[in-house]
Design a protein around this motif. Sequence first.
Motif, short mmCIF file in Angstrom:
data_model
loop_
_atom_site.label_atom_id
_atom_site.label_comp_id
_atom_site.label_asym_id
_atom_site.label_seq_id
_atom_site.Cartn_x
_atom_site.Cartn_y
_atom_site.Cartn_z
N PHE A 23 -1.53 5.38 -6.95
CA PHE A 23 -0.36 5.86 -7.70
C PHE A 23 0.86 5.99 -6.79
N VAL A 24 0.67 6.48 -5.57
CA VAL A 24 1.80 6.72 -4.67
C VAL A 24 2.09 5.53 -3.76
N GLN A 25 1.52 4.38 -4.09
CA GLN A 25 1.74 3.16 -3.30
C GLN A 25 2.85 2.33 -3.94
N SER A 26 3.85 1.94 -3.15
CA SER A 26 4.87 1.05 -3.67
C SER A 26 4.32 -0.37 -3.75
N ILE A 27 4.27 -0.92 -4.94
CA ILE A 27 3.74 -2.27 -5.11
C ILE A 27 4.68 -3.29 -4.49
N THR A 28 5.97 -3.12 -4.72
CA THR A 28 6.95 -4.02 -4.11
C THR A 28 6.87 -3.94 -2.60
N GLY A 29 6.79 -2.72 -2.08
CA GLY A 29 6.70 -2.54 -0.65
C GLY A 29 5.45 -3.16 -0.04
N HIS A 30 4.38 -3.22 -0.82
CA HIS A 30 3.12 -3.81 -0.33
C HIS A 30 3.32 -5.27 0.06
N PHE A 31 4.21 -5.96 -0.66
CA PHE A 31 4.41 -7.38 -0.42
C PHE A 31 5.68 -7.67 0.39
N SER A 32 6.38 -6.63 0.79
CA SER A 32 7.61 -6.81 1.53
C SER A 32 7.39 -6.54 3.01
N ASP A 33 7.80 -7.48 3.84
CA ASP A 33 7.64 -7.31 5.28
C ASP A 33 8.83 -6.58 5.91
N CYS A 34 9.94 -6.51 5.18
CA CYS A 34 11.17 -5.93 5.75
C CYS A 34 11.73 -4.81 4.89
N GLY A 35 10.93 -4.24 4.01
CA GLY A 35 11.42 -3.17 3.15
C GLY A 35 12.32 -3.63 2.03
N ASP A 36 12.23 -4.92 1.69
CA ASP A 36 13.08 -5.46 0.62
C ASP A 36 12.71 -4.83 -0.72
N ASP A 37 13.70 -4.78 -1.62
CA ASP A 37 13.46 -4.24 -2.96
C ASP A 37 13.11 -5.33 -3.96
N GLU A 38 13.11 -6.58 -3.54
CA GLU A 38 12.70 -7.68 -4.41
C GLU A 38 11.87 -8.67 -3.61
N ILE A 82 2.13 16.12 -5.79
CA ILE A 82 1.86 15.51 -7.10
C ILE A 82 0.47 15.95 -7.57
N PRO A 83 0.35 16.44 -8.79
CA PRO A 83 -0.96 16.91 -9.27
C PRO A 83 -2.04 15.84 -9.11
N LEU A 84 -3.24 16.29 -8.82
CA LEU A 84 -4.34 15.38 -8.52
C LEU A 84 -4.62 14.43 -9.69
N ASP A 85 -4.54 14.93 -10.93
CA ASP A 85 -4.83 14.06 -12.07
C ASP A 85 -3.81 12.94 -12.19
N VAL A 86 -2.57 13.19 -11.76
CA VAL A 86 -1.55 12.15 -11.75
C VAL A 86 -1.82 11.16 -10.62
N GLN A 87 -2.13 11.68 -9.43
CA GLN A 87 -2.41 10.82 -8.29
C GLN A 87 -3.56 9.86 -8.57
N GLN A 88 -4.50 10.30 -9.40
CA GLN A 88 -5.69 9.49 -9.67
C GLN A 88 -5.47 8.47 -10.80
N ARG A 89 -4.26 8.44 -11.38
CA ARG A 89 -4.00 7.54 -12.51
C ARG A 89 -4.03 6.08 -12.10
N GLY A 90 -3.62 5.77 -10.88
CA GLY A 90 -3.40 4.38 -10.52
C GLY A 90 -2.06 3.91 -11.08
N VAL A 91 -1.85 2.62 -11.08
CA VAL A 91 -0.60 2.03 -11.55
C VAL A 91 -0.88 1.24 -12.82
N ASP A 92 -0.23 1.63 -13.90
CA ASP A 92 -0.46 1.02 -15.21
C ASP A 92 0.30 -0.29 -15.37
N VAL A 93 -0.07 -1.03 -16.41
CA VAL A 93 0.58 -2.31 -16.72
C VAL A 93 1.22 -2.23 -18.10
#
Length: 297
Positions: A23-38, A82-93
């Motif tokens: 939940f607290v992981q930036s998906i865009t950031g995961h694929f960005s090597d330079c902190g890009d927003d796209e 962030i409440p634990l139940d929110v942290q455990q949600r993951g990232v929705d589609v």
Amino acid sequence: MDKMRRILVHVCKDRAAPQRAHFVQSITGHFSDCGDDEVEVNCSLEKNQFVLYRGDKGQGTPLKRPAFCPIKHLSVTEAAAIPLDVQQRGVDVGVAIILQTANQRVLLTRRAKELHVFPNVWVPPGGHLEPDETLLDAGLRELTEETGLKLEPEGVSPKILGLWESVYPPMLSRGLPRRHHIVVYMLLLSPLSHLQLQASLSPSPAEVSACLWADSRLVRAVVSAMDGEDAEVQTDDLPSSVSVSQVSTEGALSDSTLPLEVFVSRAPVSGPDVERVSTGTKFALELWLRSLETPDP
């Protein structure tokens, strides 16, 4: 919705096995090597997992987050709060439909003010992806549920325009994140004009409080007012009011107008939110304008 019935984002990097995104992981950031927003990614729907992996430059699908994305700026202390139940949600589609009419207008809807997430904000029709659905199935179902429009899958030429990393509340100044989505913006082409489709509109008042068929002139003004930027809004010679269809609590439609400024408003950093077009929608509409300039062969 039961946790086991939700489709969640999984990320894959460097040919490793897909891993469920936190939940607290930036998906865009995961694929960005330079902190890009796209970034550019590829996506697939496999065994009820929405998998994202790095795309070849110029051949992938754009994935973007706003510069003010709360997940991007989340401190360790804030993340722990962030409440634990929110942290455990993951990232929705989610899937949102950019419905283009034969006369090149697109349908926008105003979310009902009673909704818990992004109330009173203008977006395309859309919602969550459900188990065993394709992205197109989900988009068409949500389109029907929210607007009453029923389109046949074989007649709409679906195309993914882009992916948006959506977090609610949209800024840390408005509170800690409670929802985290990747929204798939899908373009559908209708052979009917907006007037023909308008005759079949029957919005759900529980979800939609107004509808609008926006032409490219209005859309250009909307995307010129990008949230988090201070560029001058390009309203050109647009009239000061915009024609919309208001939805009554019983679902009846009535002609009305709203000030143009509603559609070129930016998300405020503090104070109460305002009626506006969502930041992700502005991103999708910008991609739509580009698709008009460079149509598929």
